[in-house]
Enzyme design. Structure first.
Site, PDB file in Angstrom:
ATOM      1  N   HIS A 153       9.016   1.571   5.906  1.00 42.96           N
ATOM      2  CA  HIS A 153       7.578   1.813   5.763  1.00 42.96           C
ATOM      3  C   HIS A 153       6.867   0.538   5.311  1.00 42.96           C
ATOM      4  O   HIS A 153       7.125   0.049   4.220  1.00 42.96           O
ATOM      5  CB  HIS A 153       7.385   2.927   4.723  1.00 42.96           C
ATOM      6  CG  HIS A 153       5.984   3.370   4.529  1.00 42.96           C
ATOM      7  ND1 HIS A 153       5.439   3.617   3.302  1.00 42.96           N
ATOM      8  CD2 HIS A 153       4.997   3.621   5.423  1.00 42.96           C
ATOM      9  CE1 HIS A 153       4.193   4.014   3.435  1.00 42.96           C
ATOM     10  NE2 HIS A 153       3.898   4.026   4.713  1.00 42.96           N
ATOM     11  N   HIS A 165      -2.550  -2.819   5.393  1.00 39.28           N
ATOM     12  CA  HIS A 165      -2.742  -1.368   5.290  1.00 39.28           C
ATOM     13  C   HIS A 165      -4.188  -0.969   5.043  1.00 39.28           C
ATOM     14  O   HIS A 165      -4.770  -0.161   5.766  1.00 39.28           O
ATOM     15  CB  HIS A 165      -1.855  -0.814   4.169  1.00 39.28           C
ATOM     16  CG  HIS A 165      -1.945   0.664   3.993  1.00 39.28           C
ATOM     17  ND1 HIS A 165      -2.928   1.266   3.249  1.00 39.28           N
ATOM     18  CD2 HIS A 165      -1.184   1.674   4.483  1.00 39.28           C
ATOM     19  CE1 HIS A 165      -2.762   2.574   3.281  1.00 39.28           C
ATOM     20  NE2 HIS A 165      -1.717   2.859   4.015  1.00 39.28           N
TER      21      HIS A 165
END
Ligand code: G3P
Ligand code: CA
Length: 301
Positions: A50, A92
């Site tokens: 991730h 992100h």
């Protein structure tokens, strides 16, 4: 008669609705095993890093991607955004503040300006000081087909992101055999549809439920919607739900409609093993090294 029926049946209906809403919690806490056992032997699952190996290196940097490759993962998940001069960078948040020493919106800065920033210091480990925000191309060139890459297109309700899916595909096409090892995922079906319209060779996965949503109810509605249109959605290879929303029954139902299930982001060994017992096809985690160990433990049973 109808009134009486409603009066007597409503407690039962409420009971069933409550059980349904808490089903994942019940499965996780009372039903599903958190230890490796022979039932997992021979079951295939993908290990997905991730934001790179973001538990042990600053997320979405080349260092985190390299570490994930060194751990032997099957896939690396990254998040992408657009700079002011329409270069695709791997970061992100919509803003620079949390993961760099900059401030403000990513899409207000040019690539050259973003490249001046330090994307490693915030992590608190001296060896990552000076890490840069990478471009998508830099990440893909580093991976170069050694494992798969799952690119997440975030919700980008901004005119700056017009044609973003198409731009991503242009970058994928530059990579050798890019369509075989690069996959797009998004919570926004519109981006996935736009990507398919632009080039139908692209692989896509539907992401379900952000941490800021009301997980259980929203999951229930969204799953119903997608299971219901499974045939129309057969270009969508997977439904990727947040792990607190899953139960063995829900994974079964998604499989029955032909979807794979990649869940995010259990980070303890116990939660990862529970997800494997529920039958998921892949786990997206900040600590892929733990999942690599679990895979070895299963092989050694
Ligand atoms: O891959 C799924 C996961 O990355 C979605 O959540 O917020 O970490 O991008 P987030
Ligand atoms: Ca993501």
């Amino acid at each position: 008669m109808t009134k009486k029926f409603l009066l007597y049946s409503s407690p039962i209906v409420i009971l069933f609705m409550t059980i349904s809403l808490f089903e994942p919690w019940i499965y996780r806490n009372f039903i599903t095993s958190g230890v490796v056992d022979t039932r997992l032997k021979g079951e295939h699952f993908d290990i997905i890093a991730h934001k790179g190996a973001s538990g042990v290196a600053p997320e979405n940097t080349l260092a985190a991607v390299q570490l994930a490759l060194d751990m032997g993962v099957d896939m690396i998940e990254i998040d992408v955004r657009n700079t002011h001069d329409e270069e695709i960078v791997v970061i992100h948040d919509a803003t620079l503040d949390r993961t760099t020493d900059g401030t403000g919106l990513v899409h207000d800065y040019t690539l050259e300006e973003i490249k001046q920033l330090d994307a490693g210091s915030w992590f608190g480990d001296a060896k990552y000081v000076g890490e840069k925000v990478p471009t998508l191309k830099e990440v893909l060139d580093l991976v170069n087909g050694q494992c798969q890459v799952l690119i997440e297109i975030k919700h980008m309700d901004h005119p700056h992101y017009h044609d973003f899916a198409e731009k991503l595909i242009d970058v994928i096409k530059e990579e050798k055999n890019g369509y075989e090892w690069i996959i797009l995922q998004s919570e926004e079906v519109e981006y996935l549809e736009a990507a398919h319209e632009y080039d139908d060779h692209v692989q896509t996965k539907k992401l379900m439920i952000g941490e800021d949503s009301t997980p259980l109810l929203a999951f229930y509605i969204e799953t119903k919607m997608h299971l219901g249109r499974a045939k129309e959605d057969d270009r969508m290879k997977a439904l990727n739900p947040e792990f607190h929303t899953l139960s063995t029954r829900r994974v079964f139902r998604m499989h029955a409609r032909g979807f794979q299930v990649y869940t995010y982001s259990p980070n303890t060994e116990e939660d990862m093993i529970k997800m494997l017992h529920m039958g998921v096809d892949g786990i997206i985690t900040d600590f892929p090294d733990k999942l690599v160990k679990i895979r070895k433990d299963i092989e050694n049973l």
